[in-house]
Scaffold this motif. Structure first.
Motif, short mmCIF file in Angstrom:
data_model
loop_
_atom_site.label_atom_id
_atom_site.label_comp_id
_atom_site.label_asym_id
_atom_site.label_seq_id
_atom_site.Cartn_x
_atom_site.Cartn_y
_atom_site.Cartn_z
N VAL A 93 0.83 -1.20 0.00
CA VAL A 93 0.00 0.00 0.00
C VAL A 93 0.86 1.26 0.00
O VAL A 93 0.65 2.19 -0.79
CB VAL A 93 -0.96 0.00 1.21
CG1 VAL A 93 -1.61 1.37 1.38
CG2 VAL A 93 -2.04 -1.06 1.04
N ARG A 97 1.17 4.23 -2.80
CA ARG A 97 0.81 5.61 -2.44
C ARG A 97 1.97 6.58 -2.66
O ARG A 97 1.76 7.71 -3.13
CB ARG A 97 0.35 5.68 -0.98
CG ARG A 97 -1.04 5.15 -0.73
CD ARG A 97 -1.54 5.50 0.66
NE ARG A 97 -1.80 6.93 0.79
CZ ARG A 97 -2.12 7.52 1.94
NH1 ARG A 97 -2.21 6.80 3.05
NH2 ARG A 97 -2.35 8.81 1.99
N LEU A 166 -6.81 2.22 -2.02
CA LEU A 166 -5.65 2.23 -1.13
C LEU A 166 -5.97 2.93 0.18
O LEU A 166 -5.52 2.50 1.25
CB LEU A 166 -4.47 2.92 -1.82
CG LEU A 166 -3.86 2.18 -3.01
CD1 LEU A 166 -2.82 3.06 -3.71
CD2 LEU A 166 -3.23 0.86 -2.57
N GLU A 169 -7.78 0.51 2.39
CA GLU A 169 -6.86 -0.45 3.01
C GLU A 169 -6.04 0.22 4.12
O GLU A 169 -5.75 -0.40 5.15
CB GLU A 169 -5.92 -1.02 1.95
CG GLU A 169 -6.60 -1.93 0.93
CD GLU A 169 -5.60 -2.67 0.07
OE1 GLU A 169 -4.79 -3.42 0.64
OE2 GLU A 169 -5.63 -2.48 -1.16
#
Length: 245
Positions: A93, A97, A166, A169
């Protein structure tokens, strides 16, 4: 877990059943993302029915959808396991990002509504607005909205959808920090610096601040995750593929 919000002694078929299934999915998913349903814990249909006030069919609809999203896993003769938080998940993740959000910030210059960003940043200040569960909900919604407003301003719908997933999550990691340390990540400085870069129409600064924000947030998040593990022990497993660490 959430207090029961919907109580139906019977569950009508067809449209009403689908609607109740969606309501059950929304309520349970929210509690998974905010860690009220603890990562790695086991739940049964009966427990969910009693807690949320939904019937069996609605809970099954919700669990089927949550399993498809890999937020729960069916465990034969045991029930369902809330998806554990894995080191691999965290690394993946953040890796995405740190690549996508700086690009989104750069592309959003001259496009994003900075007044909207000011309002959303202010909404992230939740220290005095009620009990902890409410603060978690408000902060997570406002923080997600802040970042997605930037992504939406790029006009790239695929980028927006990817970052939205994302952020969902990521929400469980943010919730761990709240639940254990009773504090939120300190993001005010970065948010305001980013807004100023947008107001100055400075693409390089916006991109640099966004990258720094994600890198700093990763460090803070991992500290909170490990603090959570230390406090919760085996009830909050942090696992890697093939085993527990």
């Amino acid at each position: 877990m959430s207090d029961p919000q919907f109580r139906h002694p019977t569950e009508p078929a067809d449209t009403d059943s689908v609607s109740l299934g969606l309501a059950a999915y929304t309520a349970i998913r929210r509690d998974i993302l905010t860690c009220r349903l603890v990562p790695g814990s086991m739940v049964t249909e009966g427990e969910l029915m009693a807690t949320y006030g939904f019937g069996k069919n609605s809970c099954r609809i919700a669990l089927t959808r949550l399993a498809h999203e890999r937020l729960v896993f069916a465990r034969p003769r045991k029930g369902y396991q809330v998806a554990p938080i894995t080191l691999k998940d965290v690394e993946e993740v953040f890796a995405l990002r740190v690549q996508l959000e700086p690009m989104a910030a750069r592309l959003a210059v001259n496009r994003v509504d900075t007044q909207q960003l000011h309002r959303l940043e202010a909404a992230c200040r939740v220290e005095h607005i009620g009990p902890l569960p409410h603060r978690i909900d408000v902060f997570m919604d406002a923080n997600k909205a802040f970042h997605l407003a930037i992504a939406e301003a790029t006009g790239n719908e695929r980028l927006l959808r990817t970052l939205s997933g994302l952020m969902d999550e990521m929400s469980r990691l943010v919730a761990l920090g709240f639940n254990v340390q009773r504090v939120k990540p300190e993001i005010r400085h970065d948010h305001n610096s980013m807004i100023k870069a947008f107001e100055d129409r400075d693409e390089r600064a916006a991109e640099t601040i966004a990258r720094r924000h994600i890198e700093t947030f990763r460090t803070q998040t991992m500290e909170k995750v490990y603090a959570s593990l230390s406090q919760a022990g085996t009830y909050l497993p942090l696992v890697v593929a093939g085993g527990v660490r």
